[in-house]
Design a protein around this motif. Structure first.
Motif, PDB file in Angstrom:
ATOM      1  N   MET A 260       1.574  25.783  27.740  1.00  0.00           N
ATOM      2  CA  MET A 260       2.509  24.555  27.989  1.00  0.00           C
ATOM      3  C   MET A 260       3.824  25.040  28.257  1.00  0.00           C
ATOM      4  N   ILE A 261       4.488  24.673  29.079  1.00  0.00           N
ATOM      5  CA  ILE A 261       5.716  24.867  29.391  1.00  0.00           C
ATOM      6  C   ILE A 261       6.816  24.602  28.383  1.00  0.00           C
ATOM      7  N   ARG A 262       7.891  25.247  28.168  1.00  0.00           N
ATOM      8  CA  ARG A 262       9.008  24.895  27.321  1.00  0.00           C
ATOM      9  C   ARG A 262      10.303  24.702  28.047  1.00  0.00           C
ATOM     10  N   LEU A 263      11.031  23.908  27.429  1.00  0.00           N
ATOM     11  CA  LEU A 263      12.320  23.301  28.014  1.00  0.00           C
ATOM     12  C   LEU A 263      13.451  23.614  26.835  1.00  0.00           C
ATOM     13  N   TYR A 264      14.232  24.631  26.910  1.00  0.00           N
ATOM     14  CA  TYR A 264      15.572  25.038  26.030  1.00  0.00           C
ATOM     15  C   TYR A 264      16.580  24.106  26.517  1.00  0.00           C
ATOM     16  N   ASP A 265      16.907  23.011  25.764  1.00  0.00           N
ATOM     17  CA  ASP A 265      17.689  22.005  26.084  1.00  0.00           C
ATOM     18  C   ASP A 265      18.731  21.492  24.905  1.00  0.00           C
ATOM     19  N   ASN A 266      19.904  20.701  25.285  1.00  0.00           N
ATOM     20  CA  ASN A 266      20.619  20.242  24.357  1.00  0.00           C
ATOM     21  C   ASN A 266      20.699  18.752  24.624  1.00  0.00           C
ATOM     22  N   HIS A 267      20.676  17.982  23.408  1.00  0.00           N
ATOM     23  CA  HIS A 267      20.879  16.474  23.776  1.00  0.00           C
ATOM     24  C   HIS A 267      22.133  15.815  24.321  1.00  0.00           C
ATOM     25  N   LEU A 268      23.158  16.826  24.213  1.00  0.00           N
ATOM     26  CA  LEU A 268      24.500  16.163  24.744  1.00  0.00           C
ATOM     27  C   LEU A 268      24.524  16.435  26.340  1.00  0.00           C
ATOM     28  N   SER A 269      23.527  17.228  26.785  1.00  0.00           N
ATOM     29  CA  SER A 269      23.872  17.877  28.049  1.00  0.00           C
ATOM     30  C   SER A 269      23.188  16.987  29.301  1.00  0.00           C
ATOM     31  N   GLY A 270      24.048  16.598  30.129  1.00  0.00           N
ATOM     32  CA  GLY A 270      23.578  15.809  31.415  1.00  0.00           C
ATOM     33  C   GLY A 270      22.618  16.942  32.235  1.00  0.00           C
ATOM     34  N   ASN A 271      23.002  18.043  32.359  1.00  0.00           N
ATOM     35  CA  ASN A 271      22.143  19.254  32.894  1.00  0.00           C
ATOM     36  C   ASN A 271      20.677  19.390  32.193  1.00  0.00           C
ATOM     37  N   GLY A 272      20.762  19.300  31.004  1.00  0.00           N
ATOM     38  CA  GLY A 272      19.464  19.213  30.352  1.00  0.00           C
ATOM     39  C   GLY A 272      18.448  18.123  30.712  1.00  0.00           C
ATOM     40  N   TYR A 273      19.306  16.804  30.463  1.00  0.00           N
ATOM     41  CA  TYR A 273      18.639  15.502  30.969  1.00  0.00           C
ATOM     42  C   TYR A 273      17.937  15.463  32.064  1.00  0.00           C
ATOM     43  N   LYS A 274      18.494  16.173  33.215  1.00  0.00           N
ATOM     44  CA  LYS A 274      17.876  16.198  34.718  1.00  0.00           C
ATOM     45  C   LYS A 274      16.259  16.683  34.542  1.00  0.00           C
ATOM     46  N   PRO A 275      15.748  17.793  34.075  1.00  0.00           N
ATOM     47  CA  PRO A 275      14.574  18.177  33.947  1.00  0.00           C
ATOM     48  C   PRO A 275      13.867  17.154  33.031  1.00  0.00           C
ATOM     49  N   ARG A 276      14.563  16.902  31.865  1.00  0.00           N
ATOM     50  CA  ARG A 276      13.700  15.652  31.094  1.00  0.00           C
ATOM     51  C   ARG A 276      13.232  14.583  31.798  1.00  0.00           C
ATOM     52  N   LEU A 277      14.181  14.085  32.711  1.00  0.00           N
ATOM     53  CA  LEU A 277      14.027  12.687  33.420  1.00  0.00           C
ATOM     54  C   LEU A 277      12.663  13.106  34.401  1.00  0.00           C
ATOM     55  N   LEU A 278      13.010  14.149  35.010  1.00  0.00           N
ATOM     56  CA  LEU A 278      12.025  14.657  36.134  1.00  0.00           C
ATOM     57  C   LEU A 278      10.496  14.760  35.223  1.00  0.00           C
ATOM     58  N   LEU A 279      10.529  15.431  34.243  1.00  0.00           N
ATOM     59  CA  LEU A 279       9.210  15.628  33.633  1.00  0.00           C
ATOM     60  C   LEU A 279       8.698  14.322  33.120  1.00  0.00           C
TER      61      LEU A 279
END
Length: 211
Positions: free
Chosen positions: A1-20
């Motif tokens: 399974m792929i992993r996303l290293y992310d931060n809940h404050l980050s719009g840049n992190g939100y981008k891949p979350r939204l696409l996924l």
């Protein structure tokens, strides 16, 4: 399974979350505290020597950094990245605009106001950042006066890239009421089937409802 290293404050992190979410793909989400320097640890710097999130880790351990590169990778062979050569270039045009003209002003102003105790130097720079952000929003407003989406006639990763920080631009001191076409576009994105809000699921495996 792929992993996303992310931060809940980050719009840049939100981008891949939204696409996924729109792709219906399951993934493991790992919260990284950027305010505590967790992107600067030796362990994280192995994954991204630039010390930034998001980072996508593939099943074989390969790591890919930079939010818009992650979007481009994940969107291959999906409806969110057109196959036509010029249309793909248009998508990239808006994604480059987002990183060069939009994010350095809108995201930075938001970060300074919401998450930091601003220094005197940052307070002095803030009006220029906000002026740059308003200029970027004006470019978007002009485009959206004649088109529903960025990069083509259908929603694409260009829209997801721009949506992430635009929909929270008010947190950086920007009045979105001044940009009615942008406001209508934000509603179109938010009303797409599969849309997820910026607040992420807790750290752990994320299984989209349509996945």
């Amino acid at each position: 399974m792929i992993r996303l290293y992310d931060n809940h404050l980050s719009g840049n992190g939100y981008k891949p979350r939204l696409l996924l979410a729109h792709l219906g793909r399951s993934y493991e989400r790992i919260e990284v505290d950027i305010l505590k320097g967790e992107t600067r640890t030796p362990e994280f710097l192995v994954k991204n020597p630039d010390g930034r999130i998001p980072v996508l880790e593939l099943e074989d351990g390969t790591c890919l950094a930079e939010s818009n590169a992650i979007l481009f990778y994940l969107a291959e062979d999906s409806p969110f990245l057109p196959s036509d050569r010029l249309a793909r270039a248009r998508v990239l045009q808006w994604m480059f605009f987002e990183q060069y003209s939009h994010e350095p002003c809108i995201a930075v102003a938001r970060h300074w106001i919401q998450h930091l105790e601003m220094t005197d130097d940052q307070r002095a720079q803030l009006p220029a950042r906000q002026a740059g952000g308003r200029a970027a929003l004006a470019v978007m407003e002009h485009h959206l006066a004649g088109s529903d989406w960025f990069g083509g006639s259908e929603v694409s990763i260009a829209d997801f890239a721009l949506y992430a920080y635009t929909h929270v631009a008010d947190e950086g001191g920007f009045d979105l009421a001044d940009y009615p076409a942008v406001g209508r576009w934000l509603e179109r994105v938010a009303n797409l089937a599969g849309h997820v809000p910026m607040n992420p699921a807790p750290e752990g495996v994320v299984r989209p409802a349509n996945g």
